[in-house]
Design a protein around this motif. Sequence first.
Motif, PDB file in Angstrom:
ATOM      1  N   ILE A  32      47.971  41.114  42.750  1.00  0.00           N
ATOM      2  CA  ILE A  32      46.912  41.921  42.131  1.00  0.00           C
ATOM      3  C   ILE A  32      45.561  41.236  42.295  1.00  0.00           C
ATOM      4  O   ILE A  32      44.563  41.873  42.626  1.00  0.00           O
ATOM      5  N   TYR A  33      45.542  39.939  42.094  1.00  0.00           N
ATOM      6  CA  TYR A  33      44.285  39.201  42.226  1.00  0.00           C
ATOM      7  C   TYR A  33      43.748  39.329  43.653  1.00  0.00           C
ATOM      8  O   TYR A  33      42.562  39.581  43.857  1.00  0.00           O
ATOM      9  N   GLY A  34      44.625  39.156  44.630  1.00  0.00           N
ATOM     10  CA  GLY A  34      44.201  39.268  46.016  1.00  0.00           C
ATOM     11  C   GLY A  34      43.705  40.657  46.365  1.00  0.00           C
ATOM     12  O   GLY A  34      42.799  40.823  47.179  1.00  0.00           O
ATOM     13  N   ARG A  35      44.290  41.662  45.737  1.00  0.00           N
ATOM     14  CA  ARG A  35      43.945  43.046  46.034  1.00  0.00           C
ATOM     15  C   ARG A  35      42.697  43.517  45.315  1.00  0.00           C
ATOM     16  O   ARG A  35      41.905  44.288  45.857  1.00  0.00           O
ATOM     17  N   GLU A  36      42.485  43.059  44.083  1.00  0.00           N
ATOM     18  CA  GLU A  36      41.458  43.650  43.225  1.00  0.00           C
ATOM     19  C   GLU A  36      40.273  42.741  42.898  1.00  0.00           C
ATOM     20  O   GLU A  36      39.216  43.234  42.514  1.00  0.00           O
ATOM     21  N   SER A  37      40.429  41.431  43.020  1.00  0.00           N
ATOM     22  CA  SER A  37      39.403  40.525  42.495  1.00  0.00           C
ATOM     23  C   SER A  37      38.044  40.714  43.167  1.00  0.00           C
ATOM     24  O   SER A  37      37.007  40.701  42.489  1.00  0.00           O
ATOM     25  N   ALA A  38      38.037  40.878  44.479  1.00  0.00           N
ATOM     26  CA  ALA A  38      36.751  41.016  45.170  1.00  0.00           C
ATOM     27  C   ALA A  38      36.016  42.271  44.715  1.00  0.00           C
ATOM     28  O   ALA A  38      34.795  42.249  44.500  1.00  0.00           O
ATOM     29  N   ALA A  39      36.746  43.372  44.529  1.00  0.00           N
ATOM     30  CA  ALA A  39      36.113  44.624  44.099  1.00  0.00           C
ATOM     31  C   ALA A  39      35.605  44.507  42.671  1.00  0.00           C
ATOM     32  O   ALA A  39      34.524  45.009  42.343  1.00  0.00           O
ATOM     33  N   VAL A  40      36.370  43.855  41.797  1.00  0.00           N
ATOM     34  CA  VAL A  40      35.916  43.666  40.416  1.00  0.00           C
ATOM     35  C   VAL A  40      34.655  42.810  40.401  1.00  0.00           C
ATOM     36  O   VAL A  40      33.694  43.101  39.682  1.00  0.00           O
ATOM     37  N   TYR A  41      34.648  41.758  41.202  1.00  0.00           N
ATOM     38  CA  TYR A  41      33.476  40.883  41.261  1.00  0.00           C
ATOM     39  C   TYR A  41      32.248  41.651  41.754  1.00  0.00           C
ATOM     40  O   TYR A  41      31.164  41.552  41.168  1.00  0.00           O
ATOM     41  N   ARG A  42      32.398  42.432  42.830  1.00  0.00           N
ATOM     42  CA  ARG A  42      31.261  43.171  43.364  1.00  0.00           C
ATOM     43  C   ARG A  42      30.747  44.195  42.355  1.00  0.00           C
ATOM     44  O   ARG A  42      29.538  44.415  42.238  1.00  0.00           O
ATOM     45  N   TYR A  43      31.657  44.826  41.652  1.00  0.00           N
ATOM     46  CA  TYR A  43      31.262  45.779  40.612  1.00  0.00           C
ATOM     47  C   TYR A  43      30.471  45.057  39.522  1.00  0.00           C
ATOM     48  O   TYR A  43      29.398  45.515  39.107  1.00  0.00           O
ATOM     49  N   ALA A  44      30.986  43.910  39.061  1.00  0.00           N
ATOM     50  CA  ALA A  44      30.309  43.156  38.009  1.00  0.00           C
ATOM     51  C   ALA A  44      28.956  42.639  38.486  1.00  0.00           C
ATOM     52  O   ALA A  44      27.985  42.629  37.722  1.00  0.00           O
ATOM     53  N   LEU A  45      28.878  42.232  39.734  1.00  0.00           N
ATOM     54  CA  LEU A  45      27.608  41.744  40.274  1.00  0.00           C
ATOM     55  C   LEU A  45      26.592  42.876  40.375  1.00  0.00           C
ATOM     56  O   LEU A  45      25.405  42.687  40.094  1.00  0.00           O
ATOM     57  N   ALA A  46      27.055  44.061  40.766  1.00  0.00           N
ATOM     58  CA  ALA A  46      26.151  45.206  40.858  1.00  0.00           C
ATOM     59  C   ALA A  46      25.582  45.561  39.488  1.00  0.00           C
ATOM     60  O   ALA A  46      24.416  45.930  39.367  1.00  0.00           O
ATOM     61  N   LEU A  47      26.396  45.434  38.453  1.00  0.00           N
ATOM     62  CA  LEU A  47      25.928  45.746  37.106  1.00  0.00           C
ATOM     63  C   LEU A  47      25.006  44.670  36.556  1.00  0.00           C
ATOM     64  O   LEU A  47      23.998  44.971  35.923  1.00  0.00           O
ATOM     65  N   SER A  48      25.361  43.418  36.776  1.00  0.00           N
ATOM     66  CA  SER A  48      24.647  42.328  36.118  1.00  0.00           C
ATOM     67  C   SER A  48      23.535  41.713  36.943  1.00  0.00           C
ATOM     68  O   SER A  48      22.553  41.216  36.388  1.00  0.00           O
ATOM     69  N   GLY A  49      23.695  41.699  38.278  1.00  0.00           N
ATOM     70  CA  GLY A  49      22.740  40.993  39.114  1.00  0.00           C
ATOM     71  C   GLY A  49      22.810  39.491  38.939  1.00  0.00           C
ATOM     72  O   GLY A  49      21.937  38.759  39.404  1.00  0.00           O
ATOM     73  N   ASN A  50      23.865  39.015  38.297  1.00  0.00           N
ATOM     74  CA  ASN A  50      24.007  37.590  37.978  1.00  0.00           C
ATOM     75  C   ASN A  50      25.358  37.097  38.503  1.00  0.00           C
ATOM     76  O   ASN A  50      26.402  37.465  37.955  1.00  0.00           O
ATOM     77  N   PRO A  51      25.377  36.274  39.552  1.00  0.00           N
ATOM     78  CA  PRO A  51      26.660  35.830  40.116  1.00  0.00           C
ATOM     79  C   PRO A  51      27.550  35.106  39.122  1.00  0.00           C
ATOM     80  O   PRO A  51      28.777  35.272  39.157  1.00  0.00           O
ATOM     81  N   ASN A  52      26.960  34.324  38.222  1.00  0.00           N
ATOM     82  CA  ASN A  52      27.770  33.612  37.233  1.00  0.00           C
ATOM     83  C   ASN A  52      28.426  34.569  36.251  1.00  0.00           C
ATOM     84  O   ASN A  52      29.601  34.439  35.914  1.00  0.00           O
ATOM     85  N   TRP A  53      27.646  35.542  35.791  1.00  0.00           N
ATOM     86  CA  TRP A  53      28.214  36.552  34.895  1.00  0.00           C
ATOM     87  C   TRP A  53      29.294  37.351  35.610  1.00  0.00           C
ATOM     88  O   TRP A  53      30.326  37.671  35.020  1.00  0.00           O
ATOM     89  N   ALA A  54      29.036  37.696  36.865  1.00  0.00           N
ATOM     90  CA  ALA A  54      30.007  38.485  37.612  1.00  0.00           C
ATOM     91  C   ALA A  54      31.318  37.729  37.756  1.00  0.00           C
ATOM     92  O   ALA A  54      32.399  38.295  37.586  1.00  0.00           O
ATOM     93  N   ASP A  55      31.236  36.451  38.051  1.00  0.00           N
ATOM     94  CA  ASP A  55      32.441  35.638  38.193  1.00  0.00           C
ATOM     95  C   ASP A  55      33.175  35.535  36.861  1.00  0.00           C
ATOM     96  O   ASP A  55      34.405  35.682  36.805  1.00  0.00           O
ATOM     97  N   ASP A  56      32.430  35.303  35.784  1.00  0.00           N
ATOM     98  CA  ASP A  56      33.054  35.203  34.460  1.00  0.00           C
ATOM     99  C   ASP A  56      33.696  36.529  34.056  1.00  0.00           C
ATOM    100  O   ASP A  56      34.793  36.552  33.485  1.00  0.00           O
ATOM    101  N   ALA A  57      33.015  37.633  34.342  1.00  0.00           N
ATOM    102  CA  ALA A  57      33.554  38.952  33.989  1.00  0.00           C
ATOM    103  C   ALA A  57      34.837  39.226  34.754  1.00  0.00           C
ATOM    104  O   ALA A  57      35.808  39.765  34.202  1.00  0.00           O
ATOM    105  N   MET A  58      34.852  38.870  36.032  1.00  0.00           N
ATOM    106  CA  MET A  58      36.052  39.054  36.842  1.00  0.00           C
ATOM    107  C   MET A  58      37.207  38.215  36.293  1.00  0.00           C
ATOM    108  O   MET A  58      38.343  38.686  36.162  1.00  0.00           O
ATOM    109  N   GLN A  59      36.915  36.968  35.934  1.00  0.00           N
ATOM    110  CA  GLN A  59      37.959  36.113  35.377  1.00  0.00           C
ATOM    111  C   GLN A  59      38.472  36.652  34.039  1.00  0.00           C
ATOM    112  O   GLN A  59      39.671  36.612  33.762  1.00  0.00           O
TER     113      GLN A  59
END
Length: 201
Positions: A32-59
């Motif tokens: 699941i992580y391999g399949r979904e993590s990149a998309a979740v991260y990109r979604y979070a980055l698009a919303l936040s504009g903050n790579p650290n927040w996006a990474d934390d949100a994905m985790q």
Amino acid sequence: MPLISWPKRTPQDDATLVARVRAGDQDAMAAIYGRESAAVYRYALALSGNPNWADDAMQEAFIALATRAESFDAAQGSLGAWLAGVARHWLLAQWRAAHRHEPLDEHDGDDGPGVAATDAVLVRRQDIDALWTAVRALPWPFREALVLVDLQERPYEQAAAIAGVEINTLRSRLHRARARLAALLNEPAPATAGQAAGEVA
């Protein structure tokens, strides 16, 4: 072609993998992580504009899956949408903490240019950095609606479920988001100090 693609899987695929996660199958979690993590991260980055927040949100989304997989219901939507929803809640909490004195700004009167102009702007725009800068300048509710529907090309029903609003509310936010984005992308770049003073390079 969406700027943020999302893997397409059947509800049966999702339900089977999550059942394996609940049984303690680490290979299923890795899949699941391999399949979904990149998309979740990109979604979070698009919303936040903050790579650290996006990474934390994905985790946070995957921690939620590992610790409360039973709350996922394949009948209510895809696993990708569920993970995005968890990431979205975490990001919204951070955004509210950082902007606690600012309203969520859904109604400010002027909608700016017509929505019909927005699609043409998005199609012809070559400067992707400028596009993302404009998206991130939108108030949270408008940015979220635009990312979910226009950039990820999610169905209205799924986008509304992730955002936790009625479809009509989502449509209203999207309309305003498109108008504001068109206005932002059509604004001329501010003049530099040299240009303002009439200097010639």
